[in-house]
Design a protein around this motif. Structure first.
Motif, PDB file in Angstrom:
ATOM      1  N   ARG A 159     -20.292 -24.221 -56.663  1.00 35.13           N
ATOM      2  CA  ARG A 159     -21.435 -23.920 -57.544  1.00 35.13           C
ATOM      3  C   ARG A 159     -22.134 -22.630 -57.126  1.00 35.13           C
ATOM      4  NH1 ARG A 159     -24.188 -29.884 -57.431  1.00 35.13           N
ATOM      5  NH2 ARG A 159     -22.765 -30.918 -58.884  1.00 35.13           N
ATOM      6  N   GLU A 160     -22.337 -22.476 -55.816  1.00 27.04           N
ATOM      7  CA  GLU A 160     -23.099 -21.308 -55.342  1.00 27.04           C
ATOM      8  C   GLU A 160     -22.323 -20.007 -55.549  1.00 27.04           C
ATOM      9  OE1 GLU A 160     -25.689 -22.014 -51.740  1.00 27.04           O
ATOM     10  OE2 GLU A 160     -24.504 -23.843 -51.673  1.00 27.04           O
ATOM     11  N   HIS A 161     -21.000 -20.041 -55.351  1.00 18.31           N
ATOM     12  CA  HIS A 161     -20.224 -18.817 -55.606  1.00 18.31           C
ATOM     13  C   HIS A 161     -20.091 -18.557 -57.112  1.00 18.31           C
ATOM     14  CE1 HIS A 161     -19.301 -16.979 -51.859  1.00 18.31           C
ATOM     15  NE2 HIS A 161     -18.598 -17.993 -51.363  1.00 18.31           N
ATOM     16  N   ALA A 162     -20.079 -19.609 -57.925  1.00 20.55           N
ATOM     17  CA  ALA A 162     -20.073 -19.395 -59.386  1.00 20.55           C
ATOM     18  C   ALA A 162     -21.359 -18.686 -59.804  1.00 20.55           C
ATOM     19  CB  ALA A 162     -19.926 -20.731 -60.116  1.00 20.55           C
ATOM     20  N   LEU A 163     -22.456 -19.073 -59.185  1.00 20.91           N
ATOM     21  CA  LEU A 163     -23.727 -18.410 -59.482  1.00 20.91           C
ATOM     22  C   LEU A 163     -23.685 -16.951 -59.030  1.00 20.91           C
ATOM     23  CD1 LEU A 163     -26.575 -18.790 -60.565  1.00 20.91           C
ATOM     24  CD2 LEU A 163     -27.264 -19.615 -58.298  1.00 20.91           C
ATOM     25  N   ASN A 164     -23.122 -16.684 -57.849  1.00 21.81           N
ATOM     26  CA  ASN A 164     -22.970 -15.292 -57.393  1.00 21.81           C
ATOM     27  C   ASN A 164     -22.175 -14.481 -58.413  1.00 21.81           C
ATOM     28  OD1 ASN A 164     -24.348 -15.443 -54.933  1.00 21.81           O
ATOM     29  ND2 ASN A 164     -22.531 -16.140 -53.818  1.00 21.81           N
ATOM     30  N   LEU A 165     -21.079 -15.063 -58.906  1.00 21.80           N
ATOM     31  CA  LEU A 165     -20.255 -14.334 -59.879  1.00 21.80           C
ATOM     32  C   LEU A 165     -21.008 -14.119 -61.188  1.00 21.80           C
ATOM     33  CD1 LEU A 165     -17.645 -13.033 -60.814  1.00 21.80           C
ATOM     34  CD2 LEU A 165     -16.761 -15.308 -61.369  1.00 21.80           C
ATOM     35  N   ALA A 166     -21.751 -15.139 -61.635  1.00 19.96           N
ATOM     36  CA  ALA A 166     -22.521 -14.992 -62.878  1.00 19.96           C
ATOM     37  C   ALA A 166     -23.525 -13.845 -62.747  1.00 19.96           C
ATOM     38  CB  ALA A 166     -23.239 -16.300 -63.203  1.00 19.96           C
ATOM     39  N   ILE A 167     -24.135 -13.721 -61.578  1.00 23.35           N
ATOM     40  CA  ILE A 167     -25.109 -12.636 -61.355  1.00 23.35           C
ATOM     41  C   ILE A 167     -24.399 -11.285 -61.365  1.00 23.35           C
ATOM     42  CG2 ILE A 167     -26.687 -11.636 -59.641  1.00 23.35           C
ATOM     43  CD1 ILE A 167     -27.425 -14.592 -58.897  1.00 23.35           C
ATOM     44  N   LEU A 168     -23.249 -11.194 -60.691  1.00 21.86           N
ATOM     45  CA  LEU A 168     -22.497  -9.930 -60.695  1.00 21.86           C
ATOM     46  C   LEU A 168     -22.090  -9.545 -62.112  1.00 21.86           C
ATOM     47  CD1 LEU A 168     -20.236 -10.350 -57.530  1.00 21.86           C
ATOM     48  CD2 LEU A 168     -22.071  -8.668 -57.832  1.00 21.86           C
ATOM     49  N   LEU A 169     -21.668 -10.542 -62.899  1.00 19.97           N
ATOM     50  CA  LEU A 169     -21.209 -10.257 -64.268  1.00 19.97           C
ATOM     51  C   LEU A 169     -22.354  -9.807 -65.172  1.00 19.97           C
ATOM     52  CD1 LEU A 169     -18.831 -13.279 -64.998  1.00 19.97           C
ATOM     53  CD2 LEU A 169     -18.148 -10.868 -64.830  1.00 19.97           C
ATOM     54  N   THR A 170     -23.523 -10.441 -65.026  1.00 17.36           N
ATOM     55  CA  THR A 170     -24.616 -10.160 -65.974  1.00 17.36           C
ATOM     56  C   THR A 170     -25.527  -9.034 -65.495  1.00 17.36           C
ATOM     57  OG1 THR A 170     -25.937 -11.927 -64.967  1.00 17.36           O
ATOM     58  CG2 THR A 170     -24.665 -12.506 -66.935  1.00 17.36           C
ATOM     59  N   LYS A 171     -25.664  -8.869 -64.178  1.00 19.14           N
ATOM     60  CA  LYS A 171     -26.633  -7.884 -63.671  1.00 19.14           C
ATOM     61  C   LYS A 171     -25.992  -6.702 -62.953  1.00 19.14           C
ATOM     62  CE  LYS A 171     -30.474 -11.071 -63.611  1.00 19.14           C
ATOM     63  NZ  LYS A 171     -31.426 -11.856 -62.809  1.00 19.14           N
ATOM     64  N   GLY A 172     -24.703  -6.776 -62.649  1.00 15.46           N
ATOM     65  CA  GLY A 172     -24.029  -5.643 -62.033  1.00 15.46           C
ATOM     66  C   GLY A 172     -24.273  -5.521 -60.535  1.00 15.46           C
ATOM     67  N   PRO A 173     -23.922  -4.328 -59.983  1.00 14.14           N
ATOM     68  CA  PRO A 173     -23.893  -4.142 -58.528  1.00 14.14           C
ATOM     69  C   PRO A 173     -25.209  -4.446 -57.806  1.00 14.14           C
ATOM     70  CG  PRO A 173     -22.774  -2.335 -59.610  1.00 14.14           C
ATOM     71  CD  PRO A 173     -23.401  -3.154 -60.703  1.00 14.14           C
ATOM     72  N   GLU A 174     -26.349  -4.280 -58.471  1.00 16.00           N
ATOM     73  CA  GLU A 174     -27.617  -4.541 -57.784  1.00 16.00           C
ATOM     74  C   GLU A 174     -28.183  -5.929 -58.094  1.00 16.00           C
ATOM     75  OE1 GLU A 174     -30.514  -1.405 -57.386  1.00 16.00           O
ATOM     76  OE2 GLU A 174     -28.981   0.131 -57.718  1.00 16.00           O
ATOM     77  N   GLY A 175     -27.390  -6.751 -58.795  1.00 17.78           N
ATOM     78  CA  GLY A 175     -27.875  -8.078 -59.157  1.00 17.78           C
ATOM     79  C   GLY A 175     -28.221  -8.952 -57.953  1.00 17.78           C
ATOM     80  N   LEU A 176     -27.403  -8.823 -56.889  1.00 17.79           N
ATOM     81  CA  LEU A 176     -27.634  -9.645 -55.688  1.00 17.79           C
ATOM     82  C   LEU A 176     -28.531  -8.943 -54.665  1.00 17.79           C
ATOM     83  CD1 LEU A 176     -24.020 -11.121 -55.204  1.00 17.79           C
ATOM     84  CD2 LEU A 176     -26.077 -12.412 -55.789  1.00 17.79           C
ATOM     85  N   THR A 177     -28.926  -7.699 -54.959  1.00 15.34           N
ATOM     86  CA  THR A 177     -29.703  -6.920 -53.980  1.00 15.34           C
ATOM     87  C   THR A 177     -31.011  -7.602 -53.555  1.00 15.34           C
ATOM     88  OG1 THR A 177     -28.672  -4.919 -54.852  1.00 15.34           O
ATOM     89  CG2 THR A 177     -30.602  -4.615 -53.448  1.00 15.34           C
ATOM     90  N   PRO A 178     -31.709  -8.317 -54.461  1.00 13.07           N
ATOM     91  CA  PRO A 178     -32.921  -9.010 -54.001  1.00 13.07           C
ATOM     92  C   PRO A 178     -32.653 -10.020 -52.870  1.00 13.07           C
ATOM     93  CG  PRO A 178     -32.898  -8.892 -56.395  1.00 13.07           C
ATOM     94  CD  PRO A 178     -31.572  -8.395 -55.927  1.00 13.07           C
ATOM     95  N   LEU A 179     -31.392 -10.455 -52.716  1.00 14.41           N
ATOM     96  CA  LEU A 179     -31.039 -11.423 -51.660  1.00 14.41           C
ATOM     97  C   LEU A 179     -30.416 -10.740 -50.430  1.00 14.41           C
ATOM     98  CD1 LEU A 179     -29.484 -14.279 -53.843  1.00 14.41           C
ATOM     99  CD2 LEU A 179     -31.710 -14.306 -52.690  1.00 14.41           C
ATOM    100  N   ALA A 180     -30.326  -9.413 -50.459  1.00 14.93           N
ATOM    101  CA  ALA A 180     -29.669  -8.705 -49.346  1.00 14.93           C
ATOM    102  C   ALA A 180     -30.359  -9.037 -48.022  1.00 14.93           C
ATOM    103  CB  ALA A 180     -29.710  -7.199 -49.596  1.00 14.93           C
ATOM    104  N   GLY A 181     -29.545  -9.304 -46.996  1.00 20.49           N
ATOM    105  CA  GLY A 181     -30.090  -9.534 -45.654  1.00 20.49           C
ATOM    106  C   GLY A 181     -30.818 -10.847 -45.468  1.00 20.49           C
TER     107      GLY A 181
END
Ligand code: RDL
Ligand code: RDL
Ligand code: RDL
Length: 152
Positions: A117-139
């Motif tokens: 589930r958690e990696h599916a959510l990661n992929l959904a974010i990459l697909l909809t928001k692009g390279p900076e979609g996960l940036t708020p969670l960096a580090g």
């Protein structure tokens, strides 16, 4: 309409893809999913390649690694092949793998379901928001399946 390749195995002891597909459809309603089930992890890479050749934009794979050293070598072979595919096609392959020696019984099943589930959510974010979609969670010490460990 993004097309995602979902590749899983009959070797796995939990139906992780089913959990991930529910998340992907909820987060990306227009998504097109192409599912391909193979016997084991060493058969995953070619399935991803075939679905990329059919036009899928990204892939998410579900592997289950047995507890022996032979099983771990099989994982390494799969992992290298998936890295090569990502570089060759310039497309993400989110590799969701569960190692049978991470836990046992119901706990192992929970790790597998949560990781899917958690990696599916990661992929959904990459697909909809692009390279900076996960940036708020960096580090922030995110983990999948096990609790997040947090930042230092
Ligand atoms: O192509 C047929 C098999 O070789 C292939 O399905 C392998 O991935 C099967 N397999 C092993 O041979 C092995 O030693 C698997 C594992 N270990 C494993 O840990 N997990 C698998 N397959 O999914
Ligand atoms: O494609 C999804 C994941 O397979 C990928 O993000 C991995 O890099 C995640 N990951 C592991 O699966 C793992 O066993 C990571 C580590 N260990 C690690 O030590 N550091 C990471 N990722 O950044
Ligand atoms: O910190 C405990 C675990 O995160 C650590 O043992 C990881 O190596 C477990 N793990 C895997 O073995 C794996 O194949 C993880 C992943 N994949 C993953 O995708 N995400 C994780 N852990 O957080």
């Amino acid at each position: 309409m993004p097309c995602v390749a979902v590749v899983d195995t009959t070797f796995a002891r939990v139906n992780m893809a089913e959990e991930a597909i529910k998340v992907l459809k909820r987060k990306v309603p227009a998504i097109k999913i192409k599912r391909y089930t193979v016997p084991g992890i060493k058969d995953i890479a070619v399935a991803v390649k075939r679905l990329f050749d059919e036009g899928c934009d990204a892939a998410i794979t579900f592997g289950w690694v047995g507890p022996t050293q032979t099983d771990k070598y099989s994982y390494l072979a799969m992992s290298i092949a998936l890295q090569m595919l990502q570089i060759q096609y310039g497309k993400h392959v989110i590799d969701v793998t569960v190692h049978e020696d991470e836990a046992s019984g119901e706990k192992l099943k929970e790790v597998a379901i949560m990781r899917a589930r958690e990696h599916a959510l990661n992929l959904a974010i990459l697909l909809t928001k692009g390279p900076e979609g996960l940036t708020p969670l960096a580090g922030t010490g995110q983990r999948q399946g096990w609790p997040d460990v947090g930042p230092l």
